[in-house]
Structure formats: C-alpha cells, structure tokens
Design an enzyme around this catalytic site. Sequence first.
Site, PDB file in Angstrom:
ATOM      1  N   HIS A   1       2.359  10.266  -2.482  1.00 15.98           N
ATOM      2  CA  HIS A   1       2.810   8.871  -2.534  1.00 15.98           C
ATOM      3  C   HIS A   1       1.715   7.951  -3.072  1.00 15.98           C
ATOM      4  O   HIS A   1       2.000   6.876  -3.597  1.00 15.98           O
ATOM      5  CB  HIS A   1       3.281   8.401  -1.153  1.00 15.98           C
TER       6      HIS A   1
ATOM      7  N   HIS B   1       0.811  -1.228   0.000  1.00 20.16           N
ATOM      8  CA  HIS B   1       0.000   0.000   0.000  1.00 20.16           C
ATOM      9  C   HIS B   1       0.839   1.270   0.000  1.00 20.16           C
ATOM     10  O   HIS B   1       0.462   2.280  -0.584  1.00 20.16           O
ATOM     11  CB  HIS B   1      -0.951   0.002   1.195  1.00 20.16           C
ATOM     12  N   ASP B   2       1.986   1.244   0.661  1.00 23.54           N
ATOM     13  CA  ASP B   2       2.808   2.456   0.765  1.00 23.54           C
ATOM     14  C   ASP B   2       4.002   2.446  -0.181  1.00 23.54           C
ATOM     15  O   ASP B   2       4.974   3.179   0.052  1.00 23.54           O
ATOM     16  CB  ASP B   2       3.314   2.619   2.210  1.00 23.54           C
TER      17      ASP B   2
ATOM     18  N   LYS C   1       5.858   5.599  -1.297  1.00 24.40           N
ATOM     19  CA  LYS C   1       6.731   6.376  -0.412  1.00 24.40           C
ATOM     20  C   LYS C   1       8.186   6.319  -0.842  1.00 24.40           C
ATOM     21  O   LYS C   1       9.021   7.100  -0.340  1.00 24.40           O
ATOM     22  CB  LYS C   1       6.597   5.876   1.027  1.00 24.40           C
TER      23      LYS C   1
END
Length: 420
Positions: free
Chosen positions: A294, A265-266, A269
């Site tokens: 992001h 999900h990240d 970043k």
Amino acid sequence: MNSFNRRVAWRIGFISVLLGAVASLGAWVVAYKNAEDATVALATEESRRLLRHSDALELSGPDAGERARKAVKTLAGGLFDVAEVYNSHGEKLASAMTPEGQEIEAQLPSHPRPGSGESSHQSLKLDQGRRVLRVFVPLKGAVDSGTAEVHGYFEGVRVLPPWQRQQMLIHALSGAVMVGLASLLCGATIYPVVVLLSADNERKAREILDSHLSLMEALGRAVGKRDSDTGDHNFRVAWMAARIGERLGLSDRAMQSLIVGAFLHDIGKISIPDAILHKPDRLDSGESEIMRTHVAQGEEIVSHIGWLDEAKAIVAAHHEKWDGSGYPRQLAGDAIPLSARIFAVADVFDSLCSKRPYKEALDFDAAMSIMDRDTGRHFDPRVMSVFRPIAWDLFEALEGGDDQLARRRLEDCVRRHFGI
C-alpha cells in the site's frame, strides 16, 4: 481597513512618493535646462541679428575692427554683460563690458577657440551665487555673400538677473510639482484597483484551496470506508502530527505538507483486497507483504497530482524507522523526511491508544512506555522530546473517543496554516 489593505496602501504610497520624488527631480532638471536653452537660443538669435545689422559678420577689410567695436558696444548692456569678437585666428578684435561684466570677467574660465561652425554655450556658476550663460556664435560672413566660411566668432556672457533666475526656478518647480502630483494621483488611482483584484484573487484562491481540502477529505473518507480500522484515524493523527509540527516551529508551507500527508498516509490501502484489509486477526507473512504494497500504491496515487504531491514524503516513508529497520526503503535517521518522522510518532501513539478489532486500547502509561522504549529505534529522539510534554494533553483530548472534536481541532489547524 484590514492589515492587507494597510500594507498595500503603505507600499503603493511609498512607491508613489519615491517615484514622484525621482520624477520631480528629473522634471526639475529638464525644465530648468529647457528654460536655460530657451534663453540661450534667444540670446544667440538676437546677437546674430545685431551683428548682421552692424556688418560685423564680415571681418575682412581695413574697417573690420571698427565694425566689430560698434557691434559689441551695441550688444554690451543689452543682452550681454560681456561682448567680444574674435577673428578666425582667435585674436580679439573688439570687447565691451558692463560694470557687472567687469566684475565677473576675472572669474570666467579660459576657453579654447571654438573649432566647429555651430553655436554653443556654457552655463557657469560664479561667486556670490551668480549664474552666467556664455554663448559662442560663429561669424560666417554676410547674408548675401553666399559663403559658409567662418571668419571668426562672437562670445557673449550674460549674468542672469534675479528675476530671470526666479522665473526659471518657478518654471522648473511647476514642472516638478505637476509630475509629483501626477505620480501620487496614479498611486491613489491604482490602490483601489489593486485591492479589488487582490480580494478577487484571494476569493478564488480560497475557493481552490477549499476544493483541494474537500478532495483531501473525500480521499481520506474513501480509505476509511474500505478500512474498518481507519475510521477517523486520519483526523486524529493529522491533528496530533500538526501539534508536534507546531512545537517544532515548522513553516506554514511545511505544516501544509505535514497535514495533507498525515491525512492521506494510507491512501494506498484503496488497492488492498478486502479479505486482507478487513481480516480481524493478525496477517500472516504473505498477507503482510501484500499489505506493505500500500505504500508504493499510495506513493503512485499522490505523485504528479499538483498539490497532492506534497503528501508524498509521508505516504512514501510513514513506515520507515529511525534505526533503518522499516520499509519499503530501509531509510534511517535524518534520511527519513522530517514530516514522516513526526507522523510516525502520532500514528503509533494513536494506534496504541485506540481500540482495534484485534486489540484493546492501552492506557496512557502503557502507551508511553512502548513509545519511550522505541525511541532511537522506531522514533526520532528529537521529535519524541517535543512530543512527551504534550502527550498527556493529546491523550486526554482523544480518550473519550470524540472524533468530532478531533475533526474540529484539525479544521482549526487547517484554517490557521492554510490561511483560510
């Protein structure tokens, strides 16, 4: 024999038996028809030979009737039970029958005068199970007459005797049995080949899947290396999201997308500057705007990369809120993908219960109080109704900070839903 091999054996066996039955029936019909045609061909040829020998092929002249009578007497009782000769106008010139021929004469259907100059036949089934063959042979004159004109025709009816019917049936049955056995033999031969190929394909599929999952973990670790807040967060939220998804009854396919999306999900970043990503204090408005990018960065990374595309729903919508106040698209309600709604619950719960550089971990009651308060605003009420009964178990499992346990549990989910 494992379950897959049993299924293959049953399916190949069923198809082999079905094809064998259909092919055997077809072989039976063809073999019986061929035997019948051979009998007709013999009868036709022999009748022509005897008619020629009796000069009955030439029906002109005052003694034509006598020649016809002589011919049918010869034919009746030999090859035929009913022998009749007709002139070109369809008038019967001579007839002879055996006793059995007299019995079946009344049962024979009427027929029009044959209109072609070619031989033909009929196969008829009469009373008492008797089967007869009826042949029509055109009479085209003597061999040396040099004419092809049809002067009449010969009709012969043969009641097939039991021995001949039995012979035809045995011939047909033999053909059917051979075809059926051949079909079963083919099925038995194909089975080990299918099992071998399937095992090889399964092995290769598992290798590819293992490579995909290793790539997924490597990408997650890459984010974790850059984001000090992330750590093993990916493992924890992916496992919690999987638990919620299982209680919602998601299919294996949906569970796969949920796990991959939750874990990555990240991923966006990676593109966020270290000064913002590692800042120990809360971000100001400008920094928050940069941090929010992001989502778009992550969506671009996972898009159009085969199986990673399955993570797109969560990557693109994990910051959306049920009431539409989230970002980046301000989606609301069911417009937010279900996997993203599930993930939002797991993500916030883990964030509340985990220690971060800028905050201490909350206890269970405080965390659930916030979760309940935001139900209907941030969280899907239906997802929360499934989450509440298992929330304490999830909290206990993660309270000790044993991230290795979270990893093992996620691995169990992966093996279960990815078929490893």
